[in-house]
Design a protein around this motif. Structure first.
Motif, PDB file in Angstrom:
ATOM      1  N   GLY A 112       0.774  -1.224   0.076  1.00 30.51           N
ATOM      2  CA  GLY A 112      -0.124   0.016   0.174  1.00 30.51           C
ATOM      3  C   GLY A 112       0.864   1.266  -0.136  1.00 30.51           C
ATOM      4  O   GLY A 112       0.094   2.406   0.111  1.00 30.51           O
ATOM      5  N   GLY A 113       2.049   1.165  -0.295  1.00 26.39           N
ATOM      6  CA  GLY A 113       2.999   2.349  -0.037  1.00 26.39           C
ATOM      7  C   GLY A 113       2.569   3.478  -1.228  1.00 26.39           C
ATOM      8  O   GLY A 113       2.625   4.894  -0.891  1.00 26.39           O
ATOM      9  N   HIS A 114       1.747   3.227  -2.279  1.00 30.99           N
ATOM     10  CA  HIS A 114       1.169   4.180  -3.327  1.00 30.99           C
ATOM     11  C   HIS A 114       0.008   4.729  -2.742  1.00 30.99           C
ATOM     12  O   HIS A 114      -0.400   5.687  -3.654  1.00 30.99           O
ATOM     13  CB  HIS A 114       1.270   3.597  -4.802  1.00 30.99           C
ATOM     14  CG  HIS A 114       2.598   3.289  -5.552  1.00 30.99           C
ATOM     15  ND1 HIS A 114       3.459   2.390  -4.966  1.00 30.99           N
ATOM     16  CD2 HIS A 114       3.347   3.987  -6.240  1.00 30.99           C
ATOM     17  CE1 HIS A 114       4.501   2.150  -5.603  1.00 30.99           C
ATOM     18  NE2 HIS A 114       4.361   3.395  -6.594  1.00 30.99           N
ATOM     19  N   ALA A 115      -0.552   4.460  -2.107  1.00 31.23           N
ATOM     20  CA  ALA A 115      -1.922   4.828  -1.546  1.00 31.23           C
ATOM     21  C   ALA A 115      -1.778   6.246  -0.879  1.00 31.23           C
ATOM     22  O   ALA A 115      -0.607   6.638  -0.665  1.00 31.23           O
ATOM     23  CB  ALA A 115      -2.677   3.687  -0.544  1.00 31.23           C
ATOM     24  N   GLU A 116      -2.716   6.750  -0.326  1.00 36.17           N
ATOM     25  CA  GLU A 116      -2.800   8.179   0.341  1.00 36.17           C
ATOM     26  C   GLU A 116      -3.066   7.899   1.752  1.00 36.17           C
ATOM     27  O   GLU A 116      -3.296   6.886   2.317  1.00 36.17           O
ATOM     28  CB  GLU A 116      -3.660   9.098  -0.362  1.00 36.17           C
ATOM     29  CG  GLU A 116      -3.145   9.284  -1.852  1.00 36.17           C
ATOM     30  CD  GLU A 116      -4.088  10.203  -2.535  1.00 36.17           C
ATOM     31  OE1 GLU A 116      -5.164  10.409  -1.946  1.00 36.17           O
ATOM     32  OE2 GLU A 116      -3.944  10.710  -3.691  1.00 36.17           O
ATOM     33  N   CYS A 161      -0.093   3.667   6.244  1.00 35.34           N
ATOM     34  CA  CYS A 161       0.462   2.769   5.181  1.00 35.34           C
ATOM     35  C   CYS A 161       0.130   1.454   5.248  1.00 35.34           C
ATOM     36  O   CYS A 161       0.350   0.740   6.561  1.00 35.34           O
ATOM     37  CB  CYS A 161       1.918   2.866   5.013  1.00 35.34           C
ATOM     38  SG  CYS A 161       2.492   1.774   3.645  1.00 35.34           S
ATOM     39  N   ARG A 162      -0.887   0.578   4.555  1.00 36.28           N
ATOM     40  CA  ARG A 162      -1.491  -0.396   4.880  1.00 36.28           C
ATOM     41  C   ARG A 162      -1.121  -1.440   3.836  1.00 36.28           C
ATOM     42  O   ARG A 162      -1.521  -1.182   2.549  1.00 36.28           O
ATOM     43  CB  ARG A 162      -2.982  -0.435   4.887  1.00 36.28           C
ATOM     44  CG  ARG A 162      -3.919  -1.564   4.929  1.00 36.28           C
ATOM     45  CD  ARG A 162      -5.212  -1.330   5.224  1.00 36.28           C
ATOM     46  NE  ARG A 162      -5.441  -0.776   6.660  1.00 36.28           N
ATOM     47  CZ  ARG A 162      -6.863  -0.822   7.164  1.00 36.28           C
ATOM     48  NH1 ARG A 162      -7.821  -0.730   6.551  1.00 36.28           N
ATOM     49  NH2 ARG A 162      -6.542  -0.190   8.468  1.00 36.28           N
ATOM     50  N   ASP A 163      -0.580  -2.665   4.110  1.00 37.43           N
ATOM     51  CA  ASP A 163      -0.463  -3.648   3.238  1.00 37.43           C
ATOM     52  C   ASP A 163      -1.343  -4.829   3.509  1.00 37.43           C
ATOM     53  O   ASP A 163      -1.665  -4.968   4.733  1.00 37.43           O
ATOM     54  CB  ASP A 163       0.992  -4.377   3.424  1.00 37.43           C
ATOM     55  CG  ASP A 163       2.043  -3.325   3.017  1.00 37.43           C
ATOM     56  OD1 ASP A 163       1.920  -2.575   2.331  1.00 37.43           O
ATOM     57  OD2 ASP A 163       3.401  -3.656   3.392  1.00 37.43           O
ATOM     58  N   TRP A 164      -1.838  -5.390   2.626  1.00 39.39           N
ATOM     59  CA  TRP A 164      -2.888  -6.686   2.594  1.00 39.39           C
ATOM     60  C   TRP A 164      -1.959  -8.047   2.450  1.00 39.39           C
ATOM     61  O   TRP A 164      -1.567  -8.034   1.364  1.00 39.39           O
ATOM     62  CB  TRP A 164      -3.957  -6.312   1.766  1.00 39.39           C
ATOM     63  CG  TRP A 164      -5.054  -5.354   2.339  1.00 39.39           C
ATOM     64  CD1 TRP A 164      -4.959  -4.045   2.010  1.00 39.39           C
ATOM     65  CD2 TRP A 164      -6.074  -5.648   3.062  1.00 39.39           C
ATOM     66  NE1 TRP A 164      -6.060  -3.521   2.563  1.00 39.39           N
ATOM     67  CE2 TRP A 164      -6.669  -4.289   3.359  1.00 39.39           C
ATOM     68  CE3 TRP A 164      -6.547  -6.645   3.872  1.00 39.39           C
ATOM     69  CZ2 TRP A 164      -7.925  -4.409   4.238  1.00 39.39           C
ATOM     70  CZ3 TRP A 164      -7.585  -6.662   4.884  1.00 39.39           C
ATOM     71  CH2 TRP A 164      -8.237  -5.399   4.952  1.00 39.39           C
ATOM     72  N   LEU A 165      -2.248  -8.999   3.196  1.00 37.76           N
ATOM     73  CA  LEU A 165      -2.013 -10.234   2.627  1.00 37.76           C
ATOM     74  C   LEU A 165      -3.260 -10.924   2.376  1.00 37.76           C
ATOM     75  O   LEU A 165      -4.315 -11.198   3.180  1.00 37.76           O
ATOM     76  CB  LEU A 165      -1.314 -11.097   3.929  1.00 37.76           C
ATOM     77  CG  LEU A 165      -1.297 -12.567   3.814  1.00 37.76           C
ATOM     78  CD1 LEU A 165      -0.365 -12.705   2.535  1.00 37.76           C
ATOM     79  CD2 LEU A 165      -0.673 -13.332   4.893  1.00 37.76           C
ATOM     80  N   VAL A 166      -3.444 -11.571   1.059  1.00 40.72           N
ATOM     81  CA  VAL A 166      -4.671 -11.868   0.541  1.00 40.72           C
ATOM     82  C   VAL A 166      -4.411 -13.345  -0.001  1.00 40.72           C
ATOM     83  O   VAL A 166      -3.514 -13.729  -0.660  1.00 40.72           O
ATOM     84  CB  VAL A 166      -5.250 -11.199  -0.730  1.00 40.72           C
ATOM     85  CG1 VAL A 166      -6.532 -11.692  -1.015  1.00 40.72           C
ATOM     86  CG2 VAL A 166      -5.353  -9.637  -0.405  1.00 40.72           C
ATOM     87  N   ALA A 188       0.910   0.680   9.210  1.00 38.76           N
ATOM     88  CA  ALA A 188       2.102   1.353  10.083  1.00 38.76           C
ATOM     89  C   ALA A 188       2.063   2.603   9.759  1.00 38.76           C
ATOM     90  O   ALA A 188       1.518   3.235   8.534  1.00 38.76           O
ATOM     91  CB  ALA A 188       3.476   0.886   9.350  1.00 38.76           C
ATOM     92  N   PRO A 189       2.448   3.566  10.461  1.00 44.50           N
ATOM     93  CA  PRO A 189       2.518   5.065  10.211  1.00 44.50           C
ATOM     94  C   PRO A 189       3.175   5.519   8.971  1.00 44.50           C
ATOM     95  O   PRO A 189       4.429   4.918   8.920  1.00 44.50           O
ATOM     96  CB  PRO A 189       2.885   5.891  11.778  1.00 44.50           C
ATOM     97  CG  PRO A 189       2.838   4.827  12.634  1.00 44.50           C
ATOM     98  CD  PRO A 189       3.110   3.237  11.720  1.00 44.50           C
ATOM     99  N   ARG A 190       2.699   6.255   7.930  1.00 45.83           N
ATOM    100  CA  ARG A 190       3.406   6.861   6.782  1.00 45.83           C
ATOM    101  C   ARG A 190       4.601   7.587   7.135  1.00 45.83           C
ATOM    102  O   ARG A 190       4.472   8.324   8.055  1.00 45.83           O
ATOM    103  CB  ARG A 190       2.389   7.291   5.792  1.00 45.83           C
ATOM    104  CG  ARG A 190       3.199   7.586   4.517  1.00 45.83           C
ATOM    105  CD  ARG A 190       2.089   8.261   3.650  1.00 45.83           C
ATOM    106  NE  ARG A 190       1.032   7.280   3.172  1.00 45.83           N
ATOM    107  CZ  ARG A 190       1.186   6.280   2.284  1.00 45.83           C
ATOM    108  NH1 ARG A 190       2.183   5.806   1.665  1.00 45.83           N
ATOM    109  NH2 ARG A 190      -0.011   5.531   2.288  1.00 45.83           N
ATOM    110  N   THR A 235      12.376  -0.126  -1.819  1.00 45.21           N
ATOM    111  CA  THR A 235      11.322  -0.606  -0.891  1.00 45.21           C
ATOM    112  C   THR A 235      10.735  -1.899  -1.215  1.00 45.21           C
ATOM    113  O   THR A 235      10.592  -2.755  -0.408  1.00 45.21           O
ATOM    114  CB  THR A 235      10.352   0.472  -0.218  1.00 45.21           C
ATOM    115  OG1 THR A 235       9.743   0.688  -1.404  1.00 45.21           O
ATOM    116  CG2 THR A 235      11.036   1.400   0.704  1.00 45.21           C
ATOM    117  N   GLY A 236      10.293  -1.931  -2.514  1.00 49.52           N
ATOM    118  CA  GLY A 236       9.446  -3.184  -2.970  1.00 49.52           C
ATOM    119  C   GLY A 236      10.610  -4.360  -2.675  1.00 49.52           C
ATOM    120  O   GLY A 236      10.269  -5.388  -2.532  1.00 49.52           O
TER     121      GLY A 236
END
Length: 265
Positions: free
Chosen positions: A175-179, A183-188, A198-200, A209-210
């Motif tokens: 989720g680093g490109h979101a606003e 900052c939210r990452d999803w495990l699907v 995590a706080p941006r 980072t990727g």
């Protein structure tokens, strides 16, 4: 016995992404790193100025040399520049039965295309079904699916499930490109969807980072962690590496994260 991981990716002369970031991450997390270089890039924190692919034969020979001799516990796949190279890597890994982390590297931090359009379909049809976990950022997920980039949680999760339908066993939607300030990452997976917040961090030093997150997941999987535990450890570790990035003061543009924030004093 030390655990070992293999990264198959491009080289970054600036040291912040690609093979260099992967090997630093493996070392920082206590895993012995091996590599197969797919391309040499001339880049720094400002720009990518040249890319030269390594021949498919030499890439295959590197992978074979590592797997023939060293007990590899996880593989991370990064920059692949052509459909033929994607097929080469898939063939070279046919005998490997450990976890595979596939990071679909498509653009550099400076916006240079690193994966041609004609290679996207090959990535989907050949390597996605081989991936234990796919780790796209939001633009990469949209590119793979041929859709618009999404930002809302429901839409991001829907794209994650459509990526599962293409063959990946699990997907980490980065989720680093979101606003927003989080900052939210999803495990699907097919069984659940788990988010890690995590706080941006407001810094320009996010180069690599990727690559770093995907190789951190691979390192934790190599050490025997479950996928969820591997992502939790990698996510927290990368957050701290970004938090410490400004202390490095490397380059004039998008500098690297601090891979050795836990060991340098």
């Amino acid at each position: 016995m030390a655990k070992a991981a293999l990264t198959i990716a491009g080289s970054d002369s600036g040291g912040g992404a690609g093979i260099q970031a992967d090997l630093k991450t493996f070392s920082a997390l206590g895993v012995f790193g091996t590599s197969a270089i797919t391309a040499v890039t001339a880049q720094n924190t400002l720009d990518v100025t040249a890319v030269e692919a390594i021949s498919n034969e030499v890439v295959a020979a590197q992978i074979k040399a590592v797997l023939d001799d060293i007990d590899i516990h996880a593989v991370k796949i990064g920059m692949l520049g052509s459909p033929a190279l994607i097929e080469t890597v898939a063939r070279a890994l046919e005998g490997f039965d450990g976890p595979v982390v596939l990071d679909p590297v498509m653009l550099s931090k400076s916006g240079v295309a690193l994966l041609p359009d004609d290679a996207v379909s090959a990535l989907v049809s050949i390597l996605l079904p081989r991936a234990t976990v796919l780790t796209p950022n939001l633009p990469e997920a949209a590119k793979i699916l041929g859709e618009d980039e999404q930002r809302g949680d429901d839409a991001i999760l829907a794209q994650g499930h459509r990526l599962l339908d293409l063959g990946a066993q699990a997907v980490v939607m980065k989720g680093g490109h979101a606003e927003g300030e989080t900052c939210r990452d999803w495990l699907v997976t097919r069984d659940e969807a788990v988010h890690l917040d995590a706080p941006r961090i407001h810094t320009r030093n996010t180069h690599g980072t990727g690559c770093t997150l995907s190789s951190a997941i691979a390192a934790e999987l190599a050490k025997g962690a479950s996928l969820k535990a591997a992502l939790e450890r990698a996510h927290a570790w990368l957050h701290n590496a970004i938090s410490a990035a400004d202390a490095l003061d490397i380059g004039q543009g998008h500098g690297p994260v601090h891979h050795f924030h836990e060991v340098w004093r």
